[in-house]
Write a protein that holds these residues in place. Structure first.
Motif, PDB file in Angstrom:
ATOM      1  N   GLN A   1      41.238  48.290  47.495  1.00  0.00           N
ATOM      2  CA  GLN A   1      41.110  49.691  47.063  1.00  0.00           C
ATOM      3  C   GLN A   1      39.705  49.979  46.542  1.00  0.00           C
ATOM      4  N   LEU A   2      39.143  49.033  45.802  1.00  0.00           N
ATOM      5  CA  LEU A   2      37.771  49.195  45.322  1.00  0.00           C
ATOM      6  C   LEU A   2      36.800  49.348  46.490  1.00  0.00           C
ATOM      7  N   LYS A   3      36.962  48.480  47.477  1.00  0.00           N
ATOM      8  CA  LYS A   3      36.063  48.518  48.627  1.00  0.00           C
ATOM      9  C   LYS A   3      36.200  49.826  49.382  1.00  0.00           C
ATOM     10  N   ALA A   4      37.449  50.284  49.570  1.00  0.00           N
ATOM     11  CA  ALA A   4      37.681  51.535  50.285  1.00  0.00           C
ATOM     12  C   ALA A   4      37.115  52.729  49.525  1.00  0.00           C
ATOM     13  N   ALA A   5      37.078  52.625  48.203  1.00  0.00           N
ATOM     14  CA  ALA A   5      36.552  53.725  47.377  1.00  0.00           C
ATOM     15  C   ALA A   5      35.030  53.794  47.414  1.00  0.00           C
TER      16      ALA A   5
END
Length: 582
Positions: A554-558
């Protein structure tokens, strides 16, 4: 938050179900306050003191629950406000609207498009959740530009001096380059930076506290518990010791913080694994900026908490207990260790039952308290629709002069204090009221800030603070022979804390960069604390790994890598701009 005033406000808090778009709520002007409006300013200054500003009422909306919980029934009928009105002509109508949270109330009222003369809000720094709301309001033209008033003011003109303001306050709040003036500003700036000094008479010693009787029974000096192993072994000894609470039940070795369940005390409990020193970010050994979830420190921290929970060393409601029950279990001695409290809470200074524990060593292997320089707290803005905004700014500027601060903190001379050897000193009867915890008298009769023990509005809206030089004591009443906080000072003397300066802003302050607007929007949807707690209660190690890997994705996608690269660039240009330490 004072318990007496909290009880007084229980009925008021029911108003939280009301529509938040109304400005009606708790007010400091008595029954007629809900319809109070600013009076036209007086142009006749004959026979007025030099401090006279205008004959008018300034309406203030506070998004600060500590102000709401200590508002006088009628602020203008307190001795403090009577003196202020005599000198300036100004009366106040301070309003507070209860709701799910102060920031939600603010968002709702800002959305309505109208605010009263002045708003005051929590704002420790530009990373707080209130800042985007305030920033948008400023950009949307809701606030008045006070730059001309500030430049020519007695006190606030200091904000233009090089080095006076902390960097975040100067660059990201008061003098933002993408705003064409000054539309909001922080208060509570120290006149002199004493952040590395240790003055027992004014130190707040926070963190974990252990029952004195249990420490004595185990024969340990709480100050010697400094590592994660020390702490774990102590919890085991407490459990094996068979200690009971006031009701005869087994104590939990580690209980929640005094104010209610939260993940916040983990910074004290898992200090050795608390790698995300800059709001969950830090520099890795390879020189890259990373979120703690992207490192093995996250697993170290989670596994330590899981061990405490699984072995019955930590209250299972540590993260979720409501504030009322958390205070109750603390007062009933149902926790051998409170995860977080400080020496200026009555449960600590009112008896000898509790003493500080630790502090534990951090990832550098020392237990010094990290400080960042000058203090800064709160935010104020004047409505673009306010009548004669220069009078409003002039009033709050005067309030922060030495004369204004003495009145705001001590009240009226000859009534609640006398001048002794050039310093204000509370009268004996007021000191007794402080000792007795008579908050009704302190708030409704005296009506001054009293260093946070009275009407908190007057503690919150001051700036250029220098209590030592101006008052000869760190807070009103501290130098009295029988201070209300005598044990607070004793604790600070007996359990001193070393300090180390780590300058800069938390990494997340730089999420406000315009080029990261899309990243900020996505990142604000993620909740690491909630994810961390979920992992602590996972049924297996595999489930822990799945939870962490999911959050990493999720961090990477954000867009976290874009943000981390931006922060690294800022840090490389000026290492003192970001709060990092290895």
């Amino acid at each position: 938050m004072k318990r007496e005033t909290l009880k007084r406000w229980l009925a008021v808090s029911m108003a939280g179900a009301m529509a938040l778009t109304t400005l009606a709520g708790c007010s400091s002007q008595g029954n007629s306050s809900s319809t109070a409006k600013s009076e036209g300013s007086s142009t006749d200054s004959s026979n007025k003191p030099d401090t006279w500003i205008a004959d008018r009422t300034i309406t203030v909306q506070a998004y600060v629950d500590d102000i709401g919980n200590t508002l006088p029934d009628d602020i203008n009928n307190t001795e403090t406000m009577k003196k202020i009105t005599e000198l300036t002509g100004i009366k106040l109508d301070v309003r507070y609207t209860p709701g799910d949270s102060d920031s939600k109330v603010m968002a709702s009222q800002f959305a309505s498009g109208t605010i009263p003369d002045v708003i005051v809000s929590y704002l420790d720094d530009s990373t707080r959740k209130e800042f985007p709301l305030l920033y948008k309001a400023a950009k949307d033209g809701m606030f008045a530009d006070v730059s001309d008033y500030m430049k020519n003011s007695k006190v606030y003109s200091k904000y233009y001096e090089d080095g006076y303001l902390p960097q975040d306050t100067h660059d990201n709040i008061v003098f933002r380059k993408n705003l064409d003036g000054v539309y909001m500003w922080q208060m509570n700036i120290d006149e002199i930076d004493r952040s590395l000094e240790y003055n027992a008479e004014e130190e707040y010693v926070g963190g974990m506290y252990i029952q004195s009787a249990i420490a004595d029974a185990l024969g340990i000096d709480p100050r010697t518990i400094n590592t994660q192993d020390d702490f774990y072994n102590l919890l085991v000894k407490i459990k094996e010791g068979g200690f009971k609470d006031d009701n005869g039940n087994d104590v939990y070795p580690l209980g929640p913080k005094y104010w209610g369940g939260s993940a916040d005390p983990l910074k004290f409990i898992t200090a050795g694994y608390h790698w995300g020193v800059s709001d969950n970010y830090n520099l890795d050994t390879d020189g890259k900026v990373k979120h703690i979830a992207e490192t093995d420190y996250a697993y170290d921290q989670i596994n330590f908490v899981r061990k405490l929970l699984n072995e019955g060393l930590m209250n299972p409601e540590f993260f979720t207990m409501d504030s009322t029950r958390a205070e109750e279990v603390s007062r009933n001695h149902s926790s051998a260790i409170m995860a977080d409290v400080h020496n200026y809470e009555e449960i600590v200074y009112g008896s000898d039952d509790w003493v500080p524990l630790g502090p534990l060593n951090d990832i550098q292997g020392d237990n010094k308290e990290v400080v960042h320089g000058k203090s800064h707290r709160g935010c104020m803005a004047i409505s673009a629709n306010a009548e004669n905004p220069e009078e409003i700014f002039k009033f709050f500027d005067w309030l922060s002069t030495k004369e204004g601060q003495i009145i705001a903190q001590y009240g009226a001379e000859g009534v609640s204090y006398d001048m002794v050897d050039g310093y204000p000193r509370l009268k004996d009867e007021v000191v007794k009221k402080l000792n007795d915890g008579d908050t009704d008298y302190l708030i409704n009769t005296v009506g001054s800030g009293l260093g946070g023990s009275g009407n908190y509005f007057f503690e919150f809206v001051l700036t250029n603070k220098n209590n030592i030089d101006n008052f000869g004591e760190p807070r009103p009443g501290a130098s009295a022979g029988e201070s209300a906080f005598a044990r607070s000072v004793t604790i600070a003397r007996d359990y001193p804390v070393e300090k180390k300066l780590v300058p800069g802003l938390d990494a997340t302050a730089y999420l406000s960069a315009d080029e990261l607007a899309d990243v900020k929007m996505q990142m604000e949807l993620l909740d690491w604390k909630e994810t961390f707690i979920q992992a602590c209660f996972a049924k297996s190690d595999d489930e822990v790994k799945s939870i962490i890997e999911s959050f990493r994705a999720q961090l990477k996608a954000a867009g976290v890598e874009r943000f981390e690269n931006h922060v690294k660039k800022v840090y490389d240009e000026n290492p003192e701009s970001v709060t990092f330490y290895k």
